[in-house]
Design a protein around this motif. Sequence first.
Motif, PDB file in Angstrom:
ATOM      1  N   VAL A  28       0.856  -1.183   0.000  1.00  0.00           N
ATOM      2  CA  VAL A  28       0.000   0.000   0.000  1.00  0.00           C
ATOM      3  C   VAL A  28       0.890   1.229   0.000  1.00  0.00           C
ATOM      4  CG1 VAL A  28      -1.826   1.245   1.224  1.00  0.00           C
ATOM      5  CG2 VAL A  28      -1.755  -1.266   1.312  1.00  0.00           C
ATOM      6  N   ALA A  29       0.624   2.155  -0.931  1.00  0.00           N
ATOM      7  CA  ALA A  29       1.379   3.419  -1.006  1.00  0.00           C
ATOM      8  C   ALA A  29       0.379   4.566  -1.021  1.00  0.00           C
ATOM      9  CB  ALA A  29       2.250   3.443  -2.252  1.00  0.00           C
ATOM     10  N   LEU A  30       0.270   5.248   0.113  1.00  0.00           N
ATOM     11  CA  LEU A  30      -0.662   6.362   0.239  1.00  0.00           C
ATOM     12  C   LEU A  30       0.092   7.576   0.774  1.00  0.00           C
ATOM     13  CD1 LEU A  30      -3.640   4.465   1.941  1.00  0.00           C
ATOM     14  CD2 LEU A  30      -3.286   4.887  -0.500  1.00  0.00           C
ATOM     15  N   GLY A  31      -0.204   8.739   0.244  1.00  0.00           N
ATOM     16  CA  GLY A  31       0.505   9.952   0.642  1.00  0.00           C
ATOM     17  C   GLY A  31       0.120  10.475   2.007  1.00  0.00           C
ATOM     18  N   ASN A  32      -0.992  10.038   2.541  1.00  0.00           N
ATOM     19  CA  ASN A  32      -1.455  10.483   3.846  1.00  0.00           C
ATOM     20  C   ASN A  32      -1.074   9.422   4.879  1.00  0.00           C
ATOM     21  OD1 ASN A  32      -3.495  10.397   6.088  1.00  0.00           O
ATOM     22  ND2 ASN A  32      -4.149  12.306   5.103  1.00  0.00           N
ATOM     23  N   ARG A  33      -0.286   9.800   5.869  1.00  0.00           N
ATOM     24  CA  ARG A  33       0.219   8.829   6.852  1.00  0.00           C
ATOM     25  C   ARG A  33      -0.898   8.186   7.676  1.00  0.00           C
ATOM     26  NH1 ARG A  33       6.100  10.543   8.905  1.00  0.00           N
ATOM     27  NH2 ARG A  33       6.899  11.238   6.890  1.00  0.00           N
ATOM     28  N   LEU A  34      -1.916   8.951   8.017  1.00  0.00           N
ATOM     29  CA  LEU A  34      -3.028   8.386   8.770  1.00  0.00           C
ATOM     30  C   LEU A  34      -3.774   7.366   7.920  1.00  0.00           C
ATOM     31  CD1 LEU A  34      -4.886   8.244  11.228  1.00  0.00           C
ATOM     32  CD2 LEU A  34      -6.139  10.208  10.287  1.00  0.00           C
ATOM     33  N   ALA A  35      -4.031   7.709   6.670  1.00  0.00           N
ATOM     34  CA  ALA A  35      -4.713   6.778   5.769  1.00  0.00           C
ATOM     35  C   ALA A  35      -3.876   5.523   5.551  1.00  0.00           C
ATOM     36  CB  ALA A  35      -5.015   7.451   4.434  1.00  0.00           C
ATOM     37  N   LEU A  36      -2.569   5.683   5.385  1.00  0.00           N
ATOM     38  CA  LEU A  36      -1.689   4.526   5.188  1.00  0.00           C
ATOM     39  C   LEU A  36      -1.727   3.609   6.401  1.00  0.00           C
ATOM     40  CD1 LEU A  36       0.506   2.992   3.566  1.00  0.00           C
ATOM     41  CD2 LEU A  36       2.185   4.415   4.759  1.00  0.00           C
ATOM     42  N   THR A  37      -1.545   4.179   7.578  1.00  0.00           N
ATOM     43  CA  THR A  37      -1.531   3.376   8.800  1.00  0.00           C
ATOM     44  C   THR A  37      -2.872   2.681   9.001  1.00  0.00           C
ATOM     45  OG1 THR A  37       0.059   4.909   9.778  1.00  0.00           O
ATOM     46  CG2 THR A  37      -1.116   3.451  11.296  1.00  0.00           C
ATOM     47  N   THR A  54       4.896   6.019   1.939  1.00  0.00           N
ATOM     48  CA  THR A  54       4.246   7.294   1.646  1.00  0.00           C
ATOM     49  C   THR A  54       4.889   8.035   0.479  1.00  0.00           C
ATOM     50  OG1 THR A  54       5.605   8.436   3.291  1.00  0.00           O
ATOM     51  CG2 THR A  54       3.423   7.645   4.016  1.00  0.00           C
ATOM     52  N   THR A  55       5.999   7.512  -0.054  1.00  0.00           N
ATOM     53  CA  THR A  55       6.654   8.180  -1.177  1.00  0.00           C
ATOM     54  C   THR A  55       6.793   7.216  -2.359  1.00  0.00           C
ATOM     55  OG1 THR A  55       8.959   7.607  -0.695  1.00  0.00           O
ATOM     56  CG2 THR A  55       8.043   9.539   0.471  1.00  0.00           C
ATOM     57  N   GLU A  56       6.947   7.779  -3.520  1.00  0.00           N
ATOM     58  CA  GLU A  56       7.096   6.984  -4.737  1.00  0.00           C
ATOM     59  C   GLU A  56       8.313   6.070  -4.674  1.00  0.00           C
ATOM     60  OE1 GLU A  56       8.132   7.711  -9.464  1.00  0.00           O
ATOM     61  OE2 GLU A  56       7.212   9.360  -8.342  1.00  0.00           O
ATOM     62  N   PRO A  68       4.721  -8.009  -4.604  1.00  0.00           N
ATOM     63  CA  PRO A  68       3.327  -8.248  -4.233  1.00  0.00           C
ATOM     64  C   PRO A  68       2.480  -8.655  -5.444  1.00  0.00           C
ATOM     65  CG  PRO A  68       3.687  -5.917  -4.538  1.00  0.00           C
ATOM     66  CD  PRO A  68       5.037  -6.580  -4.678  1.00  0.00           C
ATOM     67  N   ALA A  69       1.312  -9.196  -5.166  1.00  0.00           N
ATOM     68  CA  ALA A  69       0.341  -9.486  -6.218  1.00  0.00           C
ATOM     69  C   ALA A  69      -0.495  -8.249  -6.518  1.00  0.00           C
ATOM     70  CB  ALA A  69      -0.575 -10.623  -5.784  1.00  0.00           C
ATOM     71  N   LEU A  70      -0.612  -7.349  -5.516  1.00  0.00           N
ATOM     72  CA  LEU A  70      -1.441  -6.150  -5.645  1.00  0.00           C
ATOM     73  C   LEU A  70      -0.728  -4.953  -5.049  1.00  0.00           C
ATOM     74  CD1 LEU A  70      -4.212  -4.733  -6.233  1.00  0.00           C
ATOM     75  CD2 LEU A  70      -4.927  -5.487  -3.949  1.00  0.00           C
ATOM     76  N   LEU A  71      -0.746  -3.847  -5.797  1.00  0.00           N
ATOM     77  CA  LEU A  71      -0.240  -2.563  -5.327  1.00  0.00           C
ATOM     78  C   LEU A  71      -1.425  -1.610  -5.264  1.00  0.00           C
ATOM     79  CD1 LEU A  71       1.948  -0.420  -4.661  1.00  0.00           C
ATOM     80  CD2 LEU A  71       2.238  -0.116  -7.137  1.00  0.00           C
ATOM     81  N   MET A  72      -1.683  -1.075  -4.081  1.00  0.00           N
ATOM     82  CA  MET A  72      -2.733  -0.073  -3.905  1.00  0.00           C
ATOM     83  C   MET A  72      -2.034   1.253  -3.662  1.00  0.00           C
ATOM     84  SD  MET A  72      -5.220  -2.397  -1.467  1.00  0.00           S
ATOM     85  CE  MET A  72      -6.132  -1.006  -0.874  1.00  0.00           C
ATOM     86  N   VAL A  73      -2.359   2.272  -4.471  1.00  0.00           N
ATOM     87  CA  VAL A  73      -1.624   3.532  -4.412  1.00  0.00           C
ATOM     88  C   VAL A  73      -2.565   4.720  -4.573  1.00  0.00           C
ATOM     89  CG1 VAL A  73      -1.086   3.429  -6.890  1.00  0.00           C
ATOM     90  CG2 VAL A  73       0.371   4.771  -5.407  1.00  0.00           C
ATOM     91  N   SER A  74      -2.220   5.819  -3.905  1.00  0.00           N
ATOM     92  CA  SER A  74      -2.973   7.057  -4.100  1.00  0.00           C
ATOM     93  C   SER A  74      -2.240   7.912  -5.120  1.00  0.00           C
ATOM     94  CB  SER A  74      -3.145   7.823  -2.784  1.00  0.00           C
ATOM     95  OG  SER A  74      -1.903   8.232  -2.257  1.00  0.00           O
ATOM     96  N   GLU A  75      -2.999   8.750  -5.786  1.00  0.00           N
ATOM     97  CA  GLU A  75      -2.431   9.662  -6.782  1.00  0.00           C
ATOM     98  C   GLU A  75      -1.403  10.581  -6.119  1.00  0.00           C
ATOM     99  OE1 GLU A  75      -4.186  13.474  -9.304  1.00  0.00           O
ATOM    100  OE2 GLU A  75      -5.530  12.237  -8.133  1.00  0.00           O
ATOM    101  N   GLU A  76      -1.755  11.108  -4.973  1.00  0.00           N
ATOM    102  CA  GLU A  76      -0.883  12.044  -4.277  1.00  0.00           C
ATOM    103  C   GLU A  76      -0.055  11.297  -3.238  1.00  0.00           C
ATOM    104  OE1 GLU A  76      -3.625  14.908  -2.738  1.00  0.00           O
ATOM    105  OE2 GLU A  76      -4.146  15.634  -4.725  1.00  0.00           O
ATOM    106  N   LEU A  77       1.250  11.502  -3.275  1.00  0.00           N
ATOM    107  CA  LEU A  77       2.168  10.900  -2.319  1.00  0.00           C
ATOM    108  C   LEU A  77       2.954  12.008  -1.638  1.00  0.00           C
ATOM    109  CD1 LEU A  77       3.457   7.990  -4.586  1.00  0.00           C
ATOM    110  CD2 LEU A  77       1.795   7.822  -2.714  1.00  0.00           C
ATOM    111  N   GLU A  78       3.583  11.706  -0.518  1.00  0.00           N
ATOM    112  CA  GLU A  78       4.391  12.728   0.170  1.00  0.00           C
ATOM    113  C   GLU A  78       5.489  13.252  -0.745  1.00  0.00           C
ATOM    114  OE1 GLU A  78       6.010  11.358   3.874  1.00  0.00           O
ATOM    115  OE2 GLU A  78       4.135  11.679   4.926  1.00  0.00           O
TER     116      GLU A  78
END
Length: 186
Positions: A28-37, A54-56, A68-78
Amino acid sequence: MELALNTPHLDQAIAQCTALLQGKRVVVALGNRLALTSTVLSAPIQPVGVGGATTENEAFSLVQRQFPALLMVSEELESGYGIRLLQRVRERWPHIAQLIFLSRETQLVVQEALDAGANGVMFISSLGSGHGDFMQALRTTAAGGVYLPAALQRLLAADRLSLPPLVEPLTPREHQVVAAVARGLT
């Protein structure tokens, strides 16, 4: 938005998500630390998650180490850009399913994500809406398909119907140039 907890509907969604992800490795790669956690510690993700970033560059390195078999990512990263991460991963490991969460709800951004290799596109605004987008996105990407939200599918279909036919088809190179211009390149 109010999110009702401890409801049969939510319990069912958690069970379905857990079943869909069973046996898969997830990054999981999300730019928001709370959302990632929150995401990596959620009941369905925690047993199959192999890491979060949290970063690319952190996410790319994590994918390289964990396969991984699946990568979940947000458009915006730190740092970096989620869509560029998709493209980098797709170039190296085309078998990894990729689901992106977009904050900008435009056809241009969706097309950019699809061109980069996204198997699933979700709008952040649709999460928790009760429309089942997330579960459908997981089902579709797990089956090897491409998921787009229903509203976007309708919009794309309407646009295709209203476009005039091309005078002559574009060459493969012309397609590359148009795609580059659409991404903002000169």
